[in-house]
Design an enzyme around this catalytic site. Structure first.
Site, short mmCIF file in Angstrom:
data_model
loop_
_atom_site.label_atom_id
_atom_site.label_comp_id
_atom_site.label_asym_id
_atom_site.label_seq_id
_atom_site.Cartn_x
_atom_site.Cartn_y
_atom_site.Cartn_z
N ASP A 77 1.25 -7.68 2.29
CA ASP A 77 1.31 -6.25 2.01
C ASP A 77 2.77 -5.77 1.85
OD1 ASP A 77 0.85 -3.57 1.78
OD2 ASP A 77 -0.44 -3.40 3.52
N HIS A 90 0.82 -1.21 0.00
CA HIS A 90 0.00 0.00 0.00
C HIS A 90 0.86 1.26 0.00
CE1 HIS A 90 0.02 -0.05 4.58
NE2 HIS A 90 -0.06 1.24 4.42
N SER A 150 3.74 2.23 8.49
CA SER A 150 3.50 1.30 7.39
C SER A 150 4.82 1.05 6.68
CB SER A 150 2.51 1.91 6.40
OG SER A 150 1.23 1.91 6.96
#
Ligand code: ASP
Length: 756
Positions: free
Chosen positions: A226, A91, A656
């Protein structure tokens, strides 16, 4: 009455304070790496860390911090090879993957793997930043501002900060920044080195990298791979350079070895990265503002736009690709706010904050040194200025995350308003060329019908909910004319604008003479956009600035007082997108009554969630094959292929892509999310409930190797089997003092690798 209220809380407060100081100490906190030795290394080692503070952050030798990358200024990435390979989330690389994709060459759906250096894809504007050093400059700044208050203090701080920054970044290719911590009770300077040639190397298909989609986002159990892989390029001297074919893979000061044994539940973990924002010191009134005003309004605005965008993406492949990154940006925060509200309400955050403020008042009054009324004064600010903040929240939702036509049209204001002077100065042509280029980029990912429906869905909410301060008269006119009907109002704007159609706009820009500015100045989308921006500038900005200024001053006082009056707690400064480390362990939780989160998920769960053809739960044929063969090789842990795992590390957005490291600083996973209940941790961390979600590094390697066949990338990495080295001396990694992998360790790793 007031004093009765105060005494009524004495007993529960004592319990509350104990709970906070003891059980939070283990896991709460995002620590500045240069302060570990002084503040927290003992706690980290007691929790299982086998390294020294110097191993993690050093300015004298290579250390783990040299492998941590601020990726594009928003996410985190980490170096995983001696050839500048970096790992981040899918992402985080999403907009780059999307920008290289088209319906014919759909890397979002199919994934992308460069077979050799020459196939790696450049990304204009993408940067990778390393932290060179972090310096406490509190004394230097404070001495420059001694005895000053308000604007004068600000100005003195600014001047001193500029001088320090200039000195730190003089002629060495570095940049520096100074940020306030603890609301300006401390200041640190971060010196950085930024690389500007960062290329896409690999990305799994979205059915792996985004598996579970919005349905699973912020949820556990999770099965999302991810990750995406990039490479930093440098000039021939290993220095940052703009993109050039002559650039070569960057040789890092440190790259993270990879733990091939996997963790056991309760094993030590730490997450190293660039967390964005936390607000642990907010008062009860500020939390009430978030819960009662900001979150409901933002949630409603995003629900309106997502309803439209989701349907449009399902209806066409072109729109699916055009809106993929935009949809993710909107939906990610939308779901997060829902979880945050849920967690804060369930944990009774408001009542806890109020109790704390009661205790604060007592201690402050007893001290005679601090103002006991600071929380009230902050509350009064929210009363007086809350509407300015609320109007700004609406501006962000409607103007920045709503219909794109506003932002696009507003770009033309210079040409529209200053046509003559630009022309006289000979700057007009250049400006128009720039606008044409911007139009090319904009329309590549634009769908008029979708955008107009977003406006139709959001406009009535904006008109009903936003404080009048920000609503431009032109929008009230539409409301009256069309009786507030969103479709009719939006229809009128899109019917008469030049900004929704590329050909029409390019034709207009091709004209000579003042026709261009005349047309733009009466364009309905332009008028609505500039109306909002003007209203913000004329009616909101000053009030909001006063609010933030006064709030900042009071918060500085409040936080200083808290730290003095409650000295037992080990304080950490709120996240502010600077480098931090947080530690915890691999562990699940009991989020709700009768419910338990186990600490890791496996490939079996992907097969269980599989729904053929489903947007979120389809599974790639090859992954199904690998699952049915169950040939996980060296990527298995105790016979299973783990996909994701949970930890009690205190993380937030910006973390992230951060590496999850074991007790020796070896890579065990890649942080990418939190459980839904955990999103409250931006305001209040609950050690029983808050868990971060990481993808297991062995699942990442399994996908790279067995799924994608990109084993040449695995060959670049340093795989370490800690169990086989258990008797050996514990070292930071297998690099020698200069950061090179030693032959001995390479051989050992290869030998172990061969027998798996
Ligand atoms: N998934 C999150 C994000 O994208 C990371 C986090 O907030 O924990 O912001």
């Amino acid at each position: 009455m007031k004093s009765l209220y105060r005494f009524a809380f004495v007993l529960p407060l004592a319990v509350f304070t104990l709970f906070f100081s003891d059980s939070l100490r283990a896991h709460e906190g995002m620590w500045i790496p240069s302060t570990l030795q002084k503040l927290v290394i003992g706690d980290m080692q007691a929790a299982g860390l086998e390294l020294s503070a110097e191993d993690i952050y050093s300015i004298n030798q290579s250390s783990i911090k040299d492998a941590i990358v601020h990726f594009g200024g928003g996410c985190t990435a980490e170096v995983i090879s001696r050839k500048g390979l970096i790992l981040t989330n899918h992402h985080c690389g999403y907009s780059q993957i999307q920008s290289h994709s088209s319906v014919e060459q759909d890397y979002l759906t199919d994934g992308f793997w460069a077979g050799e250096f020459g196939e790696e894809l450049p990304n204009s504007g993408l940067t990778a930043t390393f932290v060179v050093r972090i310096e406490d400059v509190t004394d230097a700044l404070n001495s420059a501002a001694e005895g000053l208050e308000g604007m004068e203090r600000e100005a003195a701080l600014r001047i001193q900060a500029s001088a320090l920054i200039a000195e730190a970044s003089n002629g060495n290719g570095y940049t520096a920044e100074i940020n306030p911590y603890f609301y300006g009770n401390a200041f640190y300077m971060v010196v950085k080195e930024t690389f500007r040639d960062v290329r896409l190397v690999g990305a799994p298909p979205s059915s792996i990298g985004k598996f579970g989609g919005d349905t699973d986002n912020w949820e556990w159990p999770r099965h999302t791979g991810d990750f995406s892989i990039f490479r930093i390029y440098a000039d021939a001297d290993n220095n940052p350079a703009d993109y050039s074919e002559d650039n070569v893979p960057y040789t890092p000061k440190h790259s993270l070895p990879i733990n091939m044994d996997g963790l056991k539940p309760d094993d030590y973990t730490m997450v190293f990265g660039f967390p964005g924002t936390t607000e642990q010191f907010l008062t009860s009134d500020a939390v009430a503002y978030v819960l009662e005003r900001a979150n409901p309004a933002r949630k409603a605005m995003r629900e309106a736009s997502l309803g439209v965008i989701d349907a449009a993406m399902l209806s066409s492949d072109t729109i699916r690709i055009q809106y993929a990154a935009k949809q993710s940006r909107i939906s990610n925060a939308h779901k997060k706010w829902i979880g945050q509200t849920m967690g804060l309400e369930r944990f009774d955050a408001l009542a806890k904050k109020r109790k704390f403020e009661e205790e604060y008042r007592e201690k402050a009054a007893a001290s005679g040194e601090f103002d006991p009324e600071v929380p009230e004064r902050l509350g009064a600010l929210y009363e007086e200025f809350g509407d300015y903040a609320f109007a700004r929240d609406y501006l962000i939702e409607f103007y920045y995350y709503g219909p794109e036509i506003f932002r696009f049209a507003e770009q033309f204001s210079d040409v529209a308003q200053h046509y003559d002077s630009l022309s006289d100065a000979g700057l007009l042509e250049g400006q128009i060329e720039k606008l044409k280029a911007s139009a090319e980029r904009h329309f590549k990912n634009y769908n008029k019908a979708t955008d107009s429906r977003v406006m139709a869905a959001q406009l009535p909410l904006f008109l009903n909910g936003c404080p009048e301060l920000l609503v431009p008269p032109v929008l009230r006119d539409y409301e009256r004319k069309f009786k507030g009907d969103g479709l009719l109002m939006a229809g009128e704007i899109y019917k008469n604008t030049v900004f929704a159609d590329k050909d029409e706009l390019i034709k207009l820009l091709g004209k000579s003479g003042k026709g261009i500015s005349k047309t733009i100045l009466k364009d309905p989308a332009y008028l609505a956009a500039t109306g909002m921006i003007d209203a913000y500038r004329d009616e909101v900005m000053e009030g909001y600035g006063m609010f933030k200024g006064a709030e900042g001053e009071l918060m500085r006082e409040y936080v200083k007082a808290i730290m003095a009056l409650f000295p037992d707690k080990n304080y950490w400064p709120d996240a502010n997108s600077t480098l931090r480390i947080t530690f915890g362990k691999m562990e699940g939780s009991k989020p709700r009554d009768a419910m338990k989160y186990l600490p890791y998920s496996t490939l079996e769960g992907i097969a269980q969630k599989y729904i053929p053809g489903h947007r979120d739960f389809d599974v790639h044929e090859r992954l199904l094959e690998l699952h049915s063969e169950r040939d996980y090789g060296k990527y298995a842990t105790d016979g299973e292929l783990r996909v994701c795992f949970l930890g009690s590390n205190h993380t937030t957005g910006g973390n992230s892509g951060s590496p999850a490291l074991d007790a020796r600083g070896h890579l065990v996973g890649l942080n990418f999310d939190r459980t839904w209940e955990s999103t409250m941790s931006d305001i209040m961390f609950n050690p029983e409930i808050c868990r971060n979600i990481m993808v297991d590094i062995k699942y990442v390697l399994f996908i790279v190797d067995k799924f994608a066949g990109a084993s040449h990338l695995i060959d670049e990495m340093e795989l370490v089997y800690a169990s086989a080295k258990a008797d050996a001396e514990v070292t930071l990694n297998t690099h020698d003092a200069d950061g090179a992998v030693t032959d001995k360790d390479r051989k050992l790793a290869k030998a172990i690798d061969a027998v798996r």
